[in-house]
Design a protein around this motif. Structure first.
Motif, short mmCIF file in Angstrom:
data_model
loop_
_atom_site.label_atom_id
_atom_site.label_comp_id
_atom_site.label_asym_id
_atom_site.label_seq_id
_atom_site.Cartn_x
_atom_site.Cartn_y
_atom_site.Cartn_z
N THR A 155 -7.97 0.39 -4.18
CA THR A 155 -6.61 0.71 -4.60
C THR A 155 -6.58 1.21 -6.04
O THR A 155 -5.55 1.65 -6.52
CB THR A 155 -5.70 -0.52 -4.46
N TYR B 165 -3.61 16.78 2.24
CA TYR B 165 -4.57 16.07 1.38
C TYR B 165 -5.89 16.82 1.33
O TYR B 165 -6.51 16.93 0.27
CB TYR B 165 -4.76 14.66 1.94
N ASP C 128 -7.18 6.08 -4.74
CA ASP C 128 -5.81 5.85 -4.24
C ASP C 128 -4.95 6.98 -4.76
O ASP C 128 -4.67 7.07 -5.96
CB ASP C 128 -5.32 4.49 -4.75
N THR D 297 -1.90 7.46 -4.44
CA THR D 297 -0.52 7.06 -4.74
C THR D 297 -0.39 6.38 -6.10
O THR D 297 0.45 6.76 -6.92
CB THR D 297 0.00 6.10 -3.65
N ASN E 41 -1.07 -0.04 -1.80
CA ASN E 41 -0.88 1.36 -1.41
C ASN E 41 -2.11 1.97 -0.76
O ASN E 41 -2.01 2.91 0.04
CB ASN E 41 -0.48 2.20 -2.63
N TYR E 42 -3.28 1.45 -1.08
CA TYR E 42 -4.51 1.92 -0.43
C TYR E 42 -4.38 1.89 1.08
O TYR E 42 -4.77 2.84 1.78
CB TYR E 42 -5.67 1.03 -0.89
N ASN F 172 -2.06 4.51 2.44
CA ASN F 172 -2.75 5.80 2.43
C ASN F 172 -3.57 6.00 3.70
O ASN F 172 -3.62 7.11 4.25
CB ASN F 172 -3.66 5.91 1.21
N ASN G 126 -1.52 7.12 6.46
CA ASN G 126 -1.12 8.52 6.28
C ASN G 126 -2.31 9.47 6.29
O ASN G 126 -2.19 10.64 5.90
CB ASN G 126 -0.36 8.68 4.95
N GLN H 283 -4.93 9.46 4.41
CA GLN H 283 -5.27 9.82 3.04
C GLN H 283 -6.30 8.85 2.44
O GLN H 283 -6.30 8.62 1.24
CB GLN H 283 -4.02 9.86 2.16
N GLN I 2 -11.27 5.48 5.60
CA GLN I 2 -10.41 5.94 6.68
C GLN I 2 -10.77 5.31 8.03
O GLN I 2 -9.91 5.08 8.87
CB GLN I 2 -10.43 7.46 6.78
#
Length: 335
Positions: free
Chosen positions: A200, A230, A251, A253, A261-262, A265, A268, A270, A277
């Motif tokens: 993050t 992205y 991160d 964001t 937020n990680y 992501n 999304n 990202q 991922q």
């Protein structure tokens, strides 16, 4: 601890402290290990990390990574800090670490301060554990995330470069391989997802993910799990024939704040690294539901992260008369 912690969170801490007490006892680690011999150890480490952050916002993530890369090789014994010598093949030169791990100067500065305050008392392995906690605490913003670090580790007399090459999870590996490496050191799937959440904050070099942008798995195409917008942005940062050492935020964001937020992501598409991922994009994996929980409940992530950091810090520590307390983290005493 969190400021104004909720009753459920306090209950969580009480339950888990009770659960790990026998393990800590067996490992001879405890949170008051330096209470009489170096009572200011935590504040000395925290002040040094805070000072380093003023000029280098990446350093917190780098210090956590040092602790992680140390613990996965022969346990949490500060072997990663040893320079090469006639008898030591340094882990610093292993593939996962060379031209990549950083923060050694900060660790040296902390060691110097501690030697001035309480000489010959605090191990380099404990410095890594304390610096990791301080890094999270100082970059968790208003969440004020912190924990009492179990201490009493001693330092190794040697390094294991070959082990570093094989034991540390790679950003290019699939989820099955990474899970296997976590299991090999006694960490489970929840630990894997929670500790991955350390991404993050911090940065990664283009060479650790550029294959996803241009030639994923030899297909000549980008990784299909990458968000297309992205992808365009990452290609601008990391052109195909550019420097593999350029940096991109782990991160996208909130790159310098420790939050959840990680995981959003990943939802999304990202996640910067393949190993990130795959936590969300691997169909049928137990990691998906854990990611979803951490997306919807930041407190659940924080609680799991604290427990997983404790678990990781307990990987095969040297205690008692094993190892030594290095006077210089870069070399074995008397060398």
């Amino acid at each position: 601890m969190f400021s104004s912690p909720s009753k459920p969170f306090l209950l969580f801490i009480i339950i888990n402290l009770a659960a790990i007490t026998p393990f800590l006892s067996n490992a001879q680690l405890n949170t008051t290990f330096y209470a009489s011999t170096c009572p200011n150890v935590s504040s000395i480490v925290r002040n040094a990390v805070q000072q380093a952050l003023q000029s280098d916002p990446r350093i917190g993530a780098s210090l956590i990574r040092l602790h992680f890369h140390d613990c996965f090789v022969n346990g949490c014994d500060a072997s990663i800090l040893l320079d090469g010598s006639a008898s030591i093949r340094s882990e610093k030169n292993a593939a996962p670490n060379i031209n990549s791990t950083r923060g050694f100067v900060v660790v040296d500065n902390i060691k110097t301060s501690l030697e001035n305050s309480c000489p010959g008392i605090v191990s380099c392995a404990d410095i890594l554990a304390l610096a990791a906690e301080a890094s999270v605490s100082l970059q968790s913003g208003t969440s004020n995330l912190s924990w009492n670090v179990a201490l009493g580790r001693r330092d190794s007399l040697t390094a294991n470069q070959a082990g570093a090459n094989t034991s540390i999870p790679s950003p290019f590996e699939g989820l099955a391989n990474i899970t296997s490496k976590f299991n090999a050191v006694g960490l489970n799937t929840n630990d894997l997802v929670a500790l991955s959440g350390a991404h993050t904050f911090g940065r990664a070099q283009c060479r650790t993910f550029s294959n996803r942008l241009y030639n994923f798995n030899g297909t000549g195409n980008p990784d299909p799990t990458l968000n297309t917008t992205y992808l365009v942005s990452l290609r601008q940062t990391c052109p195909q024939n550019g420097s593999g050492f350029s940096l991109s935020n782990l991160d996208v964001t909130s790159p310098d704040t420790f939050d959840n937020n990680y995981f959003r992501n990943l939802q999304n598409q990202q996640g910067l690294l393949q190993s990130d991922q795959e936590l969300f994009s691997t169909a049928g994996s137990a990691t998906v539901s854990i990611v979803n929980t951490f997306i919807s409940n930041q407190t659940a992530f924080f609680e799991s992260f604290v427990q997983s950091m404790i678990n990781m810090g307990n990987i095969s520590p040297l205690t008692g008369s094993n190892g030594e307390i290095r006077l210089d983290c870069k070399k074995v005493n008397g060398s």
